[in-house]
Each structure stands twice: as C-alpha cells, then as structure tokens.
Design a protein around this motif. Structure first.
Motif, PDB file in Angstrom:
ATOM      1  N   ARG A 112     -26.666-108.177  59.254  1.00 24.27           N
ATOM      2  CA  ARG A 112     -26.100-107.485  60.340  1.00 24.27           C
ATOM      3  C   ARG A 112     -27.324-107.436  61.690  1.00 24.27           C
ATOM      4  O   ARG A 112     -28.391-107.111  61.220  1.00 24.27           O
ATOM      5  N   GLY A 113     -26.728-107.437  62.842  1.00 19.94           N
ATOM      6  CA  GLY A 113     -27.627-107.504  64.114  1.00 19.94           C
ATOM      7  C   GLY A 113     -28.501-108.972  64.075  1.00 19.94           C
ATOM      8  O   GLY A 113     -29.092-108.858  65.132  1.00 19.94           O
ATOM      9  N   ARG A 114     -28.469-109.605  63.266  1.00 16.93           N
ATOM     10  CA  ARG A 114     -29.156-111.093  63.366  1.00 16.93           C
ATOM     11  C   ARG A 114     -28.160-112.353  63.632  1.00 16.93           C
ATOM     12  O   ARG A 114     -27.266-112.542  62.871  1.00 16.93           O
ATOM     13  N   PRO A 115     -27.905-112.569  64.972  1.00 20.22           N
ATOM     14  CA  PRO A 115     -26.855-113.619  65.440  1.00 20.22           C
ATOM     15  C   PRO A 115     -27.217-114.879  64.674  1.00 20.22           C
ATOM     16  O   PRO A 115     -27.963-115.246  64.078  1.00 20.22           O
ATOM     17  N   GLU A 214     -27.761-103.657  55.167  1.00 20.88           N
ATOM     18  CA  GLU A 214     -28.689-102.683  54.187  1.00 20.88           C
ATOM     19  C   GLU A 214     -27.965-101.702  53.784  1.00 20.88           C
ATOM     20  O   GLU A 214     -28.237-101.285  52.526  1.00 20.88           O
ATOM     21  N   GLU A 215     -26.955-101.198  54.311  1.00 22.70           N
ATOM     22  CA  GLU A 215     -26.101-100.139  53.461  1.00 22.70           C
ATOM     23  C   GLU A 215     -25.568-101.010  52.116  1.00 22.70           C
ATOM     24  O   GLU A 215     -25.623-100.359  51.194  1.00 22.70           O
ATOM     25  N   GLY A 322     -12.638-105.592  56.662  1.00 20.16           N
ATOM     26  CA  GLY A 322     -13.549-105.040  57.633  1.00 20.16           C
ATOM     27  C   GLY A 322     -14.637-104.346  56.814  1.00 20.16           C
ATOM     28  O   GLY A 322     -15.684-103.557  57.462  1.00 20.16           O
ATOM     29  N   GLY A 323     -14.996-104.698  55.597  1.00 19.47           N
ATOM     30  CA  GLY A 323     -16.110-104.133  54.845  1.00 19.47           C
ATOM     31  C   GLY A 323     -15.862-103.024  53.515  1.00 19.47           C
ATOM     32  O   GLY A 323     -14.746-102.834  53.310  1.00 19.47           O
ATOM     33  N   LEU A 324     -16.689-102.309  53.456  1.00 22.40           N
ATOM     34  CA  LEU A 324     -16.696-101.423  52.599  1.00 22.40           C
ATOM     35  C   LEU A 324     -15.779-100.187  52.474  1.00 22.40           C
ATOM     36  O   LEU A 324     -15.509 -99.679  53.627  1.00 22.40           O
ATOM     37  N   LEU A 325     -15.106 -99.884  51.455  1.00 16.82           N
ATOM     38  CA  LEU A 325     -14.220 -98.825  51.372  1.00 16.82           C
ATOM     39  C   LEU A 325     -14.890 -97.284  51.244  1.00 16.82           C
ATOM     40  O   LEU A 325     -16.198 -97.664  50.919  1.00 16.82           O
ATOM     41  N   GLY A 326     -14.497 -96.282  51.745  1.00 12.56           N
ATOM     42  CA  GLY A 326     -15.191 -95.071  51.563  1.00 12.56           C
ATOM     43  C   GLY A 326     -15.746 -94.790  49.998  1.00 12.56           C
ATOM     44  O   GLY A 326     -16.733 -94.415  49.734  1.00 12.56           O
ATOM     45  N   ALA A 327     -14.854 -95.191  49.181  1.00 11.62           N
ATOM     46  CA  ALA A 327     -14.642 -94.831  47.801  1.00 11.62           C
ATOM     47  C   ALA A 327     -14.188 -96.042  46.993  1.00 11.62           C
ATOM     48  O   ALA A 327     -13.098 -96.447  47.566  1.00 11.62           O
ATOM     49  N   LEU A 390     -19.224 -95.108  48.374  1.00 11.19           N
ATOM     50  CA  LEU A 390     -19.745 -96.364  48.860  1.00 11.19           C
ATOM     51  C   LEU A 390     -20.192 -96.560  50.327  1.00 11.19           C
ATOM     52  O   LEU A 390     -21.286 -96.805  50.688  1.00 11.19           O
ATOM     53  N   SER A 391     -19.401 -95.925  51.364  1.00 10.37           N
ATOM     54  CA  SER A 391     -19.564 -95.819  52.536  1.00 10.37           C
ATOM     55  C   SER A 391     -19.044 -94.714  53.337  1.00 10.37           C
ATOM     56  O   SER A 391     -18.078 -93.825  52.908  1.00 10.37           O
TER      57      SER A 391
END
Length: 524
Positions: A112-115, A214-215, A322-327, A390-391
C-alpha cells in the motif's frame, strides 16, 4: 483523457448472420442450459479430445515477478505479452497467449502506497489493453477498452470490421502506473480490449496481483507455502490440444462475437486451477490461506469441501474483492460469479493424515462438479489464531446517496443481431451513461434478466439489498463485482473518490461484455 478528446467515430460491425438465431431478437431469450446441473448462463463447448484424468498432476503456484528496478517513484516491472507453448493436457502442447509467455501470468506483489509501474510490451498479432482488476487507478492507466497497445507495424487506423476508433493508443508498449493507495486485497490483471476480451483471456491473458499492507501484516495470517492463490478457470480443447473457442473471427481482428449457441456464454469442459487440470496439492494438517479467484469466462461456482471438517464449517471468509472483512464469516460453501474473489482460511488440522479433501463445485455435475483435491499430511506447528476482528469497514447507506440510478442488464438486438444491453443501449465509446461527482455517494439499482456478474471500475461498492431482502451471504464487505441472478434487482452504494475521468461498468460474463453489455461513466 476525456471522451471528447478521444474523437471517437464508432460503427459496430457486430455479429454475423451465423448467430442470428441464437437470441430471439426483440424478446432476447438466449439458449441458457449447458447441461443438467449447471447454474450458469451459457452453453457447454465440448473438447475434441479425451479429458485429462483428474487429480493426477500437482498444483503449481505462479511465480512472483521481481521488479526490474525500484526507485523513489515506485517499483518498475516489465511484462511481455507473447505467444508460447504450454503443457496443459497430456500428449499435446497448447498454444497460449501469455504474460511473459505463461498461463497464468506472473504474480505481481505490491504494498500500500508504493506505486507499481508496469511496462507491457505487445508481441502478439492483435491490439491489447491491460486492466488491473480491483485497482484504484487513474483513468489513463485503468485500461479503457479502446486504449489499445498495438503491436509494432499495425496501424491505429485499422479497425474491427471497418470500425474507426481513436483512443489513448500506443504502439509496441505502454507504461501503466498503479498508485495502489488502497487496502490490501487480492487483485488480478487481464486483457480488456473492446469486443475481444473473452477470447483473449481464454487464450491465457490473466494473472494475479497480490496487494499487501501493514494492517493485514499485523494479523499474522498464514503465509509463505501456507498462502495459496488459486485461479479457477474452465477451458475446452481441440483435437490437437489447442484451446477451442467459437470465435466468428479466429484471428480476433475484425468481426467480434461467438458463433451458434454461445451468445449466452462459453462454458469449458475442463477445470483448471493455476493452469493445471483438476490438480492435487499436498498440505500439512494446519491452517491455510486460500485466495480464490473465479477467472472463468461465464461459469459460476459454488465451492465446498468434501468431506467437510468434523468440527467446524469448511471456510472462514476473511476478505473479498475490496480487502478484509470486519470480522470472519463462517461458511460451509462459497458462491463466486466470474471475476469475484474470496479470501478464506481453511483448517486442515481436523482431518486425519492421508485424507483426500476434494473441492466440489455444486453448481455443476460430472467432471465440472469437481475443482481440485488436497491431500492432508501430518500435523505441524501452527501458531495462527484467527482473530475475532479483522478490520474496520465503513458502512455506506442509502441515506448518504445524492442520487439513485437504475440500470437494466438484458439480452437484446445489437445492430440487427443478438447481443446484450445496459439500459436498452449497446456499448458505444462515445456515450456516457452516468456522470457522478467526485466524492459523492450514489445508489445504483441493477436489474437482470439472466445471470450477470456486474463489475464497476475505479471504486469498490457495498451491496445494500437483493430484492426486498438485505445482502446475500456472499455480499459482505467491499465488492467490485456483484452476482445478479435472473429476474433480480440488487441495490449497491458507491462512493466515487480517488480520480476523475472516464471508466466503464459491464457484465463480466465476457461473451456478454464483448457483445455490447458495457457502458461508460465519467467521474467529474
């Protein structure tokens, strides 16, 4: 680049008389049934040679591509699109179109954040377009379907059956810049050329892009050999081992579309995982992370483990497109339409050593009712504990929306032949179907006649409802593709942020997309 700057003049020479009977023009009723047991919109294309024997070859994992250099701007990669030979079915070689000559293509890993700056070199005999599916990408690098990369020596004035199209084109190569300022997720990249995405992907132009942050690192998820990307595809083979596909124009240069009954979708009769037919993977009796991608052209999947674990549900879903679920969500089966991804944890410690665990596809019977097999080995050290949380996932609501837009997805007439429409219109590069404002939330109500996996570029969305009910069991979290079922309406909420410019939304049954089920939206 704006659509006005593209200076588009587009005349679609679309589908010949050879498929005029496949759809009831005006009524729009395609031939849907591939065979008893299928739950997909499409028809089965049978191979002309015996099918490979299931569960005899080992699963392979696509290699991770190293950058050619890294600097302050990001990590730079080079990928050559080229024809090559692959060993897929016994006793024959298969000619593929591959990224760096492999199917699937090499995996790109980013943070993330690294093109990631990826130069694609086209050494194929046709134009190509690269799209990072799931990437939050500026319009100039998103892979609009007419932003062609022409092979050297091919004039940009050439067209499909006499079409004249001018997009943001290059010759020989193109540099795509992916900023990747987004959550960790399972992304993938594939060809996205207008009218010919289906056959190009069928020939091999698809690969994983694994994005990390990192998350996700902080969760200590299974990694290394215990993290398996699984690209599930179906294909059919000609007698000589080549890919069989019913293109009207086998050269993929002039007349788009497929012949006969395949207007509804092409379903192969051989299941491949990472390019291997019905493979076997040996696993320790520990927890594994499976990144599952349905990269089929038209086939829907309903996956479960046979036998199921004795002590728990088969899958703990931890993420979606779109990535991690909340749980975590406990599921005994997974539903995936074409282009959808699910990130799951499977605990093999509940099986005895030597147990053969088959991944079954309940949406089909016969050979296509099986996907792959795991053979469970002995217990090993496993320190991973699945977290209860998770997030943090922001929840969009209908009340946040500044407008609601209805869109119908249905079969219909396209310039005198069968095709597929959005809002009663065939795709035209110069037509704008929606003009959302940057930073606003909208609700789109999507209605379907048959199965349509609907994909929006640029930004993930959330499912608000299916009909009069809430989201379905596989609708949690941020999505970029939603599975519309026959005669169903699904409401989704989208926040249009990130970038201004022209993007597309379309059906990811790629025969439907190629036969005009696509539209532009411009973020202003």
């Amino acid at each position: 680049m704006s659509l006005a700057a593209r200076a588009l003049v587009y005349t679609r020479a679309f589908l010949g008389a050879s498929i005029a009977g496949a759809v009831g023009v005006g009524i729009g009723t395609p031939l849907l049934v591939a065979g008893a047991g299928t739950e997909s919109t499409g028809n089965l294309l049978r191979s002309e040679r015996p099918l490979p024997t299931a569960f005899t070859r080992r699963l392979t994992v696509p290699r991770v591509l190293s950058p050619v250099r890294s600097d302050a701007d990001g990590d730079h990669y080079r990928i050559v699109q080229t024809a090559a030979s692959a060993s897929i079915v016994p006793g024959a070689t298969t000619r593929i179109w591959g990224y760096n000559g492999t199917f699937p293509g090499p995996t790109i890993e980013s943070r993330r954040g690294r093109p990631a700056i990826v130069t694609h070199v086209n050494r194929l005999p046709v134009p190509t377009v690269v799209h990072l599916h799931g990437g939050r990408t500026p319009a100039s690098s998103d892979g609009h379907p007419i932003d062609f990369v022409y092979p050297p020596g091919m004039s940009h004035h050439g067209g499909h059956g006499g079409d004249s199209m001018v997009g943001d084109t290059t010759h020989g190569s193109r540099e795509y810049t992916f900023p990747l300022g987004q959550r960790a997720a399972t992304l993938w990249y594939h060809d996205h050329r207008m009218d010919f995405t289906g056959p190009s992907v069928w020939r091999g132009l698809a690969g994983f892009h694994i994005h990390r942050d990192e998350e996700e690192d902080g969760l200590g998820l299974p990694s290394g050999a215990r993290e398996l990307p699984l690209m599930i595809t179906d294909r059919s083979f000609a007698a000589d081992g080549s890919f069989r596909y019913p293109s009207i124009d086998p050269g993929l240069l002039h007349t788009p579309g497929v012949s006969g009954d395949y207007v509804a979708g092409v379903l192969g009769d051989t299941m491949l995982v990472n390019g291997v037919p019905w493979p076997v993977a040996e696993v320790d009796a520990v927890q594994y992370r499976l990144r599952i991608l349905n990269a089929c052209i038209a086939r829907r999947l309903s996956l479960r483990l046979d036998p199921a674990p004795a002590s728990a549900s088969g899958f703990a879903q931890i993420g979606t497109e779109g990535g991690l679920l909340g749980a975590p969500v406990r599921l005994d089966h997974l539903g995936l339409a074409p282009a959808q991804r699910m990130d799951v944890i499977v605990d093999f410690s509940g099986y005895r050593p030597g147990t053969e665990v088959t991944v079954v596809n309940d949406f089909d019977d016969g050979p296509m009712g099986k996907v792959m097999r795991f053979v469970v080995g002995r217990p090993a050290r496993d320190d991973f504990i699945l977290p209860a949380r998770l997030s943090t996932v922001e929840r969009l609501t209908a009340e946040q929306a500044v407008t609601t837009r209805p869109f119908s997805f249905r079969a219909g007439e396209v310039r005198g032949g069968p095709g597929w429409l959005i809002g009663q219109r065939a795709f035209s590069p110069g037509h704008i179907a929606a003009g959302p404002r940057l930073g606003t939330v909208e609700v789109w109500r999507l209605r379907a006649d048959f199965h349509h996996p609907v994909r929006l570029h640029l930004q993930p969305f959330q499912v608000l409802s299916r009909g009069s009910e809430g989201p379905g069991p596989f609708d949690a979290g941020w999505k970029d593709t939603v599975d519309l079922r026959p005669a169903e309406e699904v409401a989704i909420a989208i926040r249009f942020d990130g970038y201004r410019g022209t993007y597309v939304f379309h059906c990811h049954n790629l025969e439907h997309e190629d036969m005009a089920m696509m539209a532009n939206f411009v973020v202003r």
